[in-house]
Design an enzyme around this catalytic site. Structure first.
Site, PDB file in Angstrom:
ATOM      1  N   ASP A  30      30.472  -7.746 -15.379  1.00  0.00           N
ATOM      2  CA  ASP A  30      29.936  -6.397 -15.259  1.00  0.00           C
ATOM      3  C   ASP A  30      28.550  -6.356 -15.901  1.00  0.00           C
ATOM      4  O   ASP A  30      28.169  -7.244 -16.670  1.00  0.00           O
ATOM      5  CB  ASP A  30      30.898  -5.430 -15.957  1.00  0.00           C
ATOM      6  CG  ASP A  30      30.363  -4.013 -16.025  1.00  0.00           C
ATOM      7  OD1 ASP A  30      30.010  -3.461 -14.961  1.00  0.00           O
ATOM      8  OD2 ASP A  30      30.277  -3.458 -17.137  1.00  0.00           O
ATOM      9  N   ASP A  32      26.220  -2.913 -17.054  1.00  0.00           N
ATOM     10  CA  ASP A  32      26.039  -1.925 -18.118  1.00  0.00           C
ATOM     11  C   ASP A  32      27.198  -1.936 -19.111  1.00  0.00           C
ATOM     12  O   ASP A  32      28.358  -1.807 -18.722  1.00  0.00           O
ATOM     13  CB  ASP A  32      25.902  -0.517 -17.523  1.00  0.00           C
ATOM     14  CG  ASP A  32      24.563  -0.318 -16.809  1.00  0.00           C
ATOM     15  OD1 ASP A  32      23.535  -0.681 -17.399  1.00  0.00           O
ATOM     16  OD2 ASP A  32      24.569   0.184 -15.675  1.00  0.00           O
ATOM     17  N   HIS A 206      29.500   9.707 -15.163  1.00  0.00           N
ATOM     18  CA  HIS A 206      28.394   8.813 -14.861  1.00  0.00           C
ATOM     19  C   HIS A 206      27.677   8.312 -16.107  1.00  0.00           C
ATOM     20  O   HIS A 206      26.992   9.064 -16.788  1.00  0.00           O
ATOM     21  CB  HIS A 206      27.384   9.525 -13.957  1.00  0.00           C
ATOM     22  CG  HIS A 206      26.176   8.693 -13.635  1.00  0.00           C
ATOM     23  ND1 HIS A 206      26.252   7.575 -12.828  1.00  0.00           N
ATOM     24  CD2 HIS A 206      24.883   8.782 -14.026  1.00  0.00           C
ATOM     25  CE1 HIS A 206      25.040   7.043 -12.732  1.00  0.00           C
ATOM     26  NE2 HIS A 206      24.209   7.756 -13.452  1.00  0.00           N
ATOM     27  N   LYS A 236      34.032  -1.389  -7.838  1.00  0.00           N
ATOM     28  CA  LYS A 236      35.238  -1.649  -8.617  1.00  0.00           C
ATOM     29  C   LYS A 236      35.972  -0.335  -8.895  1.00  0.00           C
ATOM     30  O   LYS A 236      35.317   0.698  -9.048  1.00  0.00           O
ATOM     31  CB  LYS A 236      34.859  -2.296  -9.960  1.00  0.00           C
ATOM     32  CG  LYS A 236      34.120  -3.603  -9.847  1.00  0.00           C
ATOM     33  CD  LYS A 236      33.590  -4.035 -11.232  1.00  0.00           C
ATOM     34  CE  LYS A 236      32.494  -3.101 -11.732  1.00  0.00           C
ATOM     35  NZ  LYS A 236      31.932  -3.506 -13.047  1.00  0.00           N
ATOM     36  N   ASP A 261      33.647  -4.141 -19.726  1.00  0.00           N
ATOM     37  CA  ASP A 261      33.767  -3.321 -20.934  1.00  0.00           C
ATOM     38  C   ASP A 261      34.640  -2.096 -20.739  1.00  0.00           C
ATOM     39  O   ASP A 261      34.839  -1.333 -21.683  1.00  0.00           O
ATOM     40  CB  ASP A 261      32.377  -2.888 -21.411  1.00  0.00           C
ATOM     41  CG  ASP A 261      31.751  -1.852 -20.474  1.00  0.00           C
ATOM     42  OD1 ASP A 261      31.699  -2.114 -19.254  1.00  0.00           O
ATOM     43  OD2 ASP A 261      31.312  -0.795 -20.959  1.00  0.00           O
TER      44      ASP A 261
END
Length: 313
Positions: A30, A32, A206, A236, A261
């Site tokens: 991933d 961010d 978001h 995802k 995360d």
């Protein structure tokens, strides 16, 4: 392979980590919160992924639900931050998955069909770069002052071009989301039963969970309710994301590690696809939070940060 509940990798011996490294050939990471925060790399993350690729021969892909940038833009960010992914085909993003999906749909013809986008400009850029015409991406469409919704509907939806030859409706995060956009998308989907209905992701919040900013899930839910149809997720934790790599033989889920995360997205994605999972604590979920909430998808392994793996490499 290691068995049991979630294992803190810092409790493992070097021999156990070496055995674990031999258990997978491909790494999905991933973006961010896992390897970077916006335009800043998280310390040690690039060194770990580069080592897994260059020293241990793993195929490394970066996979994100970020629908605010094109695949090429995400690749350029990765390069700028020191991640040595071979090319932009090693970036898996919703914008690129949308293109790949549309291209393989038998009912979608890019020579005559266009796409209506409720979302940001990056979706339009990705479509255009791949020869697909679209409209609406990144644009405002408020109900004009003094105009009633009936006026808008009669003016816009009595025109054949309002729905004809629109082969897909794509929904992404949209700071300009409006009644008019929702109405336009609903009209297309109700009129064209063969039009595709795609959403970049179903993230409820978001990017900044502490601020509770509505995510894409909020936008698509309204359109689904109106159209009576469910959108197909292009991010995802939907397994659809990996179909091209699996079909090409580039990836075997049982020999793949997913690093992320977020349990609800990254770890659920790993579980949905039959992959191993490693959760890092550089996002919103540390090990104690994970252990206190048994309803969350539980990862196979945990590290406070991905850079902690360097001591074993």
């Amino acid at each position: 392979m290691l068995e049991g509940g979630t294992i803190n990798m810092l409790d493992l011996s070097g021999e156990q980590v070496s055995e674990w490294l031999r258990s997978f050939d491909t790494v999905l990471s991933d973006g961010d919160g896992t390897i970077w925060q916006d335009d800043t790399a998280i310390e040690g993350a690039a060194a770990v992924l580069n080592a897994l690729q260059n020293q241990f021969g793993k195929r490394v892909y970066l996979i994100t639900n970020n629908g605010l940038k094109t695949r090429r833009e995400l690749f350029e960010r990765a390069q700028r931050l020191g991640f040595q992914v071979p090319n932009d085909q090693h970036i898996i993003s919703p914008t690129a998955t949308i293109v790949d999906h549309l291209k393989q749909l038998p009912d979608f013809d890019s020579t005559k069909h266009k796409v209506f986008v409720v979302g940001n400009a990056a979706i339009g850029r990705e479509l255009q770069a791949n020869g697909i015409d679209s409209y609406g991406a990144g644009e405002e469409e408020p109900l004009p002052m003094g105009e009633k919704w009936q006026d808008f509907a009669l003016r816009e939806f009595t025109k054949p071009e309002a729905a004809d030859n629109v082969g897909a409706v794509v929904v992404g995060w949209d700071e300009h989301f409006s009644y008019c956009k929702m109405a336009r998308a609903s009209h297309i989907l109700c009129r064209n039963g063969s039009s595709a209905f795609l959403v970049t992701n179903r993230d409820a919040v978001h990017k900044y969970p502490a601020l509770c900013i509505p995510g894409t899930a909020a936008f698509v839910a309204g359109i689904e309710a109106c159209a009576g149809r469910e959108a197909l997720e292009m991010g995802k934790p939907s397994p659809v994301v990996l179909e091209p790599l699996i079909q090409s033989g580039a990836l075997r889920p049982e020999r793949t590690l997913m690093i992320g995360d977020c349990p609800k997205i990254d770890i659920a994605f790993a579980r949905n696809c039959g992959m191993q999972s490693l959760l890092v604590g550089t996002g919103s979920y540390q090990l104690d939070i994970l252990q206190q909430n048994g309803s969350l998808p539980q990862p196979d392994l945990y590290l406070p940060r991905l850079g902690d793996l360097l001591q074993f490499l």
